[in-house]
Design a protein around this motif. Structure first.
Motif, PDB file in Angstrom:
ATOM      1  N   VAL B  18       0.529  -1.072   0.211  1.00  0.00           N
ATOM      2  CA  VAL B  18      -0.279   0.522  -0.223  1.00  0.00           C
ATOM      3  C   VAL B  18       0.875   1.011  -0.274  1.00  0.00           C
ATOM      4  O   VAL B  18       1.182   1.423   0.992  1.00  0.00           O
ATOM      5  CB  VAL B  18      -0.832   0.460   1.116  1.00  0.00           C
ATOM      6  CG1 VAL B  18      -1.676   1.279   1.360  1.00  0.00           C
ATOM      7  CG2 VAL B  18      -1.795  -1.524   1.448  1.00  0.00           C
ATOM      8  N   ILE B  19       1.300   1.678  -0.902  1.00  0.00           N
ATOM      9  CA  ILE B  19       1.985   3.375  -1.427  1.00  0.00           C
ATOM     10  C   ILE B  19       0.869   4.281  -0.826  1.00  0.00           C
ATOM     11  O   ILE B  19      -0.167   4.458  -1.545  1.00  0.00           O
ATOM     12  CB  ILE B  19       2.360   3.355  -2.331  1.00  0.00           C
ATOM     13  CG1 ILE B  19       3.230   1.730  -3.488  1.00  0.00           C
ATOM     14  CG2 ILE B  19       3.301   4.193  -2.814  1.00  0.00           C
ATOM     15  CD1 ILE B  19       3.793   2.174  -4.195  1.00  0.00           C
ATOM     16  N   THR B  20       1.520   5.652   0.402  1.00  0.00           N
ATOM     17  CA  THR B  20       0.659   6.431   0.330  1.00  0.00           C
ATOM     18  C   THR B  20       1.429   7.378   0.342  1.00  0.00           C
ATOM     19  O   THR B  20       0.959   8.788  -0.048  1.00  0.00           O
ATOM     20  CB  THR B  20       0.011   6.514   1.328  1.00  0.00           C
ATOM     21  OG1 THR B  20       0.939   6.607   3.626  1.00  0.00           O
ATOM     22  CG2 THR B  20      -1.296   5.385   1.372  1.00  0.00           C
ATOM     23  N   ASP B  21       3.120   7.284   0.093  1.00  0.00           N
ATOM     24  CA  ASP B  21       3.945   8.607   0.027  1.00  0.00           C
ATOM     25  C   ASP B  21       3.423   9.262  -1.501  1.00  0.00           C
ATOM     26  O   ASP B  21       3.783   8.460  -2.365  1.00  0.00           O
ATOM     27  CB  ASP B  21       5.212   7.861   0.085  1.00  0.00           C
ATOM     28  CG  ASP B  21       6.249   9.127  -0.323  1.00  0.00           C
ATOM     29  OD1 ASP B  21       6.505   9.839   1.177  1.00  0.00           O
ATOM     30  OD2 ASP B  21       6.665   9.181  -1.173  1.00  0.00           O
ATOM     31  N   GLU B  22       3.554  10.408  -1.192  1.00  0.00           N
ATOM     32  CA  GLU B  22       3.394  11.293  -2.979  1.00  0.00           C
ATOM     33  C   GLU B  22       4.080  11.082  -3.320  1.00  0.00           C
ATOM     34  O   GLU B  22       3.708  10.510  -4.620  1.00  0.00           O
ATOM     35  CB  GLU B  22       3.397  12.761  -2.381  1.00  0.00           C
ATOM     36  CG  GLU B  22       2.142  13.281  -1.634  1.00  0.00           C
ATOM     37  CD  GLU B  22       0.908  13.237  -2.104  1.00  0.00           C
ATOM     38  OE1 GLU B  22       0.697  13.553  -3.512  1.00  0.00           O
ATOM     39  OE2 GLU B  22       0.330  12.979  -1.995  1.00  0.00           O
ATOM     40  N   ALA B  23       5.899  10.433  -3.155  1.00  0.00           N
ATOM     41  CA  ALA B  23       6.684  10.459  -4.151  1.00  0.00           C
ATOM     42  C   ALA B  23       6.015  10.001  -4.611  1.00  0.00           C
ATOM     43  O   ALA B  23       6.931   9.355  -6.251  1.00  0.00           O
ATOM     44  CB  ALA B  23       8.093  10.915  -3.302  1.00  0.00           C
ATOM     45  N   ASP B  24       6.826   8.788  -3.928  1.00  0.00           N
ATOM     46  CA  ASP B  24       6.508   6.865  -4.316  1.00  0.00           C
ATOM     47  C   ASP B  24       4.625   7.195  -5.534  1.00  0.00           C
ATOM     48  O   ASP B  24       5.181   5.749  -5.865  1.00  0.00           O
ATOM     49  CB  ASP B  24       6.607   6.089  -3.316  1.00  0.00           C
ATOM     50  CG  ASP B  24       7.928   6.573  -2.552  1.00  0.00           C
ATOM     51  OD1 ASP B  24       8.500   6.258  -2.928  1.00  0.00           O
ATOM     52  OD2 ASP B  24       7.604   5.149  -0.846  1.00  0.00           O
ATOM     53  N   MET B  25       3.870   7.507  -4.739  1.00  0.00           N
ATOM     54  CA  MET B  25       2.330   7.514  -6.147  1.00  0.00           C
ATOM     55  C   MET B  25       2.650   7.858  -6.765  1.00  0.00           C
ATOM     56  O   MET B  25       2.014   7.338  -7.480  1.00  0.00           O
ATOM     57  CB  MET B  25       1.273   7.979  -4.744  1.00  0.00           C
ATOM     58  CG  MET B  25       0.908   6.886  -3.575  1.00  0.00           C
ATOM     59  SD  MET B  25      -0.341   7.412  -3.239  1.00  0.00           S
ATOM     60  CE  MET B  25      -0.478   9.529  -2.905  1.00  0.00           C
ATOM     61  N   ALA B  26       3.553   8.809  -7.197  1.00  0.00           N
ATOM     62  CA  ALA B  26       3.874   9.813  -8.521  1.00  0.00           C
ATOM     63  C   ALA B  26       3.951   9.061  -9.820  1.00  0.00           C
ATOM     64  O   ALA B  26       2.843   9.214 -10.477  1.00  0.00           O
ATOM     65  CB  ALA B  26       5.478  10.529  -8.310  1.00  0.00           C
ATOM     66  N   PRO B  27       4.534   7.752  -9.770  1.00  0.00           N
ATOM     67  CA  PRO B  27       4.950   7.531 -11.607  1.00  0.00           C
ATOM     68  C   PRO B  27       3.436   6.518 -11.133  1.00  0.00           C
ATOM     69  O   PRO B  27       2.964   6.969 -12.357  1.00  0.00           O
ATOM     70  CB  PRO B  27       5.478   6.114 -10.720  1.00  0.00           C
ATOM     71  CG  PRO B  27       6.654   6.674  -9.610  1.00  0.00           C
ATOM     72  CD  PRO B  27       5.853   7.260  -9.289  1.00  0.00           C
TER      73      PRO B  27
END
Lengths: 469, 469
Positions: B18-27
């Motif tokens: 589960v990704i919630t970090d903005e930078a990690d979600m960006a792609p």
């Protein structure tokens, strides 16, 4: 008797095209195999799409159900009304114009009431091929072909009717006309409505016209009969031919020894290809867009390879179009010989092609345990995994007496079909006949989605009630 | 920050997925062409179908919309969320198992997250062909191919993705699993649900696995580049090749002189096939299941006939696989050269093949009137009637300045498409990008049926909202 509804219907199509006399209606109410006759308020024969739309709106206003009907050659009681007498039969047979042929787009736009054989002939005249081919082609209509997603003998190469259609005109269950008569090979603008109406057996709306795909006419066609040990050998042969011939393989029909025995008994004038009796046979057809010689060379080298590799016992390649016709006649006379021999219990099933040898062994054995001595008349379109798996009584047992076992036999066969991840209706559809078996064998999730779609597109339930769902 | 919904989601798939970090979600939130980025509550990567179903149920309970996502190579912003931040992105990329290959049934069962190139390779290893082929094949997934009904370069022979699929597994918008993973060529047991989910761009449910059709691997493939006077001559050549080669014709790509000029400018190392410049070119590919020699003889005799009949100006037949690759590279580098030259206004349209010469003449003229000197970079899959009809600025006008005309250009092109009975999205889909144009150009009857189906299958509207409809 005054009847405001029928007066309105007559105003739409003309009194000459509204049949209410019982005797005149009778042919429109009878099942093709003669198992059943329904009743109707009237048989109505509109002339064009606007009349169909007006009729649907009149039926909505009066709460009258509609049974769309084509050439009445369906095998699952899908185009005949129930016995309530509430519905009208809406015969599309007067919508029979070929609206356009576009050779450079390889398409033909036709109305629902066109006879399949007429469409084949028009394509041929234009130097093209409309590949759908089935026993009823002299009287079935394109609307019926589409509504039942008809299959036939060329599916192996060209697909079912659904794959042969690029566009539809439909009168919706609201009486609106949807002009989806596109002749496009690629179109990703929303949901696949065309695919949904095709095969819906008239339960979602009335197909009034279609754009059909045409193919280049073959320059050469060649037919062979191959004698085989078993269904498993037939499968090996099929794979060998697929690998060597690719799209040139346009027919692959399997039949058991018993099938040809029946034909020999009831149609002794038809020439039999082999002196010896073999356990199974495959009828193989190759088509070439290049030449007769190409088809011949390819077939002879491929069948030769099969004999060399021990994938066939014997083979006869037709050397004239008459011989080819004679081989196809053997295949086509199997159902006629069966009918002559007496009633039997029929199944139109399909399976993953790879499982067919095991399916036949398993199901033959299960039936033998339940009905010792029963005779399996197994033939069909092996190239598509489609078997006509018919069960005849043991020798000495009457055909009518054996028919009393129909439900038990169906259950054994259909349970085996489900166990082998197959279909209980490969090409005939569900109609009224297989409705209970569908409800028994289909997943609740899938049935739920089908019901939701039916309710969404035909919320009043007036389109061909009692069919499929 | 405590969040009961996300805690529940983590319990289903594991916190690591589960990704919630903005930078990690960006792609996961960015459009492929970089025009746009959305926002999401989380990006969730389930491992199997049961997890997908549990996630859908959790989203229903919490009222959270779901954006299903594959390889993120879509071109119409169909797999990225809107900017509200309400939705989760449901990435299928961890569902990447090939569950089964059945050579005798000519099928492969794969999960939605499998990469297309991996599926092609697995088919090849099994001695078969999975014919879907498109530029993004190294990163696009089968779930995305199915949800967008992807096209590509082999549609002429093998059809779109919809025709290449025999069965689906779907998690419905109710969180139920529909096991429709049949490998059957014929199945007439009710409505064509599979066809409906294919091309629905994730708006009706989540495709988690599929049964794909395999074909015999070609034994020979040959490529030629043919120089032509005009699109009309290209059409004549196409018809000549169809008639002579039938199913052996597996590719027919049209490109204008300007396309090859662009490639020559930006990729000067790529060899150009002709010394002279010609108005148009066709890239022709033949495949034979028989042999290389067969493909070669057929191509040479067919191209020879075209030259003799004056249906071609010149032709180059590739005599090595490297030469064939070089010819295909010219075609594949057109979009790359366009991108290098600067932004342009793109259209992915289809037309009845027979109308393409008139369509091009009509629409080129209309654009010239509105934007004098604008440059048409026209290429595409002529064999399917599919053009990539791209409009670049007049010489001297900046690309960004010209992009301000996008709506006006789109309107001219799409109005012409409608007038010629074509499609405003041949193979890319609608997504968020063409939603307004769809509403403007589609018939209200058809839109009404699409909305009814959406409401029937996804009554809460949680599946990929804001796409298509």
């Amino acid at each position: 008797m005054a009847d405001a509804f029928l007066t309105g219907v007559e105003a739409i199509v003309g009194a000459a095209h509204v049949i209410t006399d019982e005797a005149d209606m009778a042919p429109f109410l009878a099942d093709w195999r003669g198992r059943y006759s329904g009743r109707a308020r009237a048989v109505v024969l509109p002339r064009d799409t606007a009349q169909v739309a007006a009729l649907v709106r009149a039926c909505i206003d009066a709460g009258v159900p509609i049974v769309p009907q084509g050439g009445r050659t369906g095998l699952v009681m899908g185009s005949v009304p129930d016995t309530s007498g509430h519905a009208i039969v809406l015969s599309l047979r007067r919508l029979n114009r070929i609206r356009a042929i576009d050779p450079a787009n390889r398409t033909m736009t036709v109305e629902a009431g066109c006879i399949l054989a007429d469409i084949q002939a028009a394509a041929h005249t234009a130097g093209m091929l409309y590949p759908l081919s089935l026993a009823a082609e002299g009287s079935c209509t394109v609307g019926g072909n589409l509504s039942t997603n008809a299959g036939g003998t060329a599916v192996l190469r060209y697909g079912n009717t659904r794959e042969l259609c690029l566009g539809l005109e439909v009168v919706t269950a609201q009486g609106a006309v949807w002009d989806g008569l596109h002749g496009l090979r690629k179109d990703n603008t929303g949901y696949a409505l065309r695919y949904l109406f095709i095969g819906a057996e008239g339960t979602l709306g009335v197909i009034t016209a279609a754009v059909l795909k045409l193919y280049p006419a073959p320059q050469g066609m060649l037919t062979a009969m191959v004698a085989l040990d078993s269904p498993r050998q037939a499968l090996t042969l099929l794979n060998l031919l697929q690998a060597r011939c690719g799209a040139a393989l346009t027919g692959f029909e399997l039949m058991s020894a018993l099938c040809l025995d029946l034909v020999a008994t009831w149609f002794p004038a038809l020439p039999q290809p082999f002196a010896a009796r073999h356990p199974h046979y495959a009828l193989v057809e190759l088509s070439s867009t290049e030449s007769d010689l190409h088809a011949q060379a390819l077939l002879e080298s491929s069948v030769g390879a099969a004999l060399e590799q021990g994938v066939a016992r014997d083979a006869v390649v037709a050397t004239s179009s008459q011989q080819a016709l004679d081989l196809w006649r053997l295949r086509e006379h199997i159902p006629l010989a069966q009918a002559a021999a007496g009633k039997n219990i029929k199944h139109d099933i399909s399976l993953p092609i790879s499982t067919i040898p095991d399916f036949i062994a398993h199901t033959d054995a299960a039936l033998e345990r339940a009905f010792p001595g029963c005779q399996l008349v197994t033939f069909g379109h092996l190239g598509d995994g489609n078997l006509h798996y018919n069960v005849a009584p043991p020798p000495g047992v009457g055909h009518d007496a054996f028919l009393a076992n129909q439900d038990a036999v169906n259950r054994i066969v259909h349970d085996a079909v489900v166990a082998f991840a197959g279909s209980i209706s490969a090409e005939h559809g569900i109609g009224a006949m297989k409705r209970a078996e569908l409800a028994r064998t289909k997943s609740p999730v899938e049935l739920g989605m089908m019901r939701a779609i039916k309710a969404a597109l035909d919320p009043l339930g007036i389109m061909n009630p009692g069919k499929i769902l």
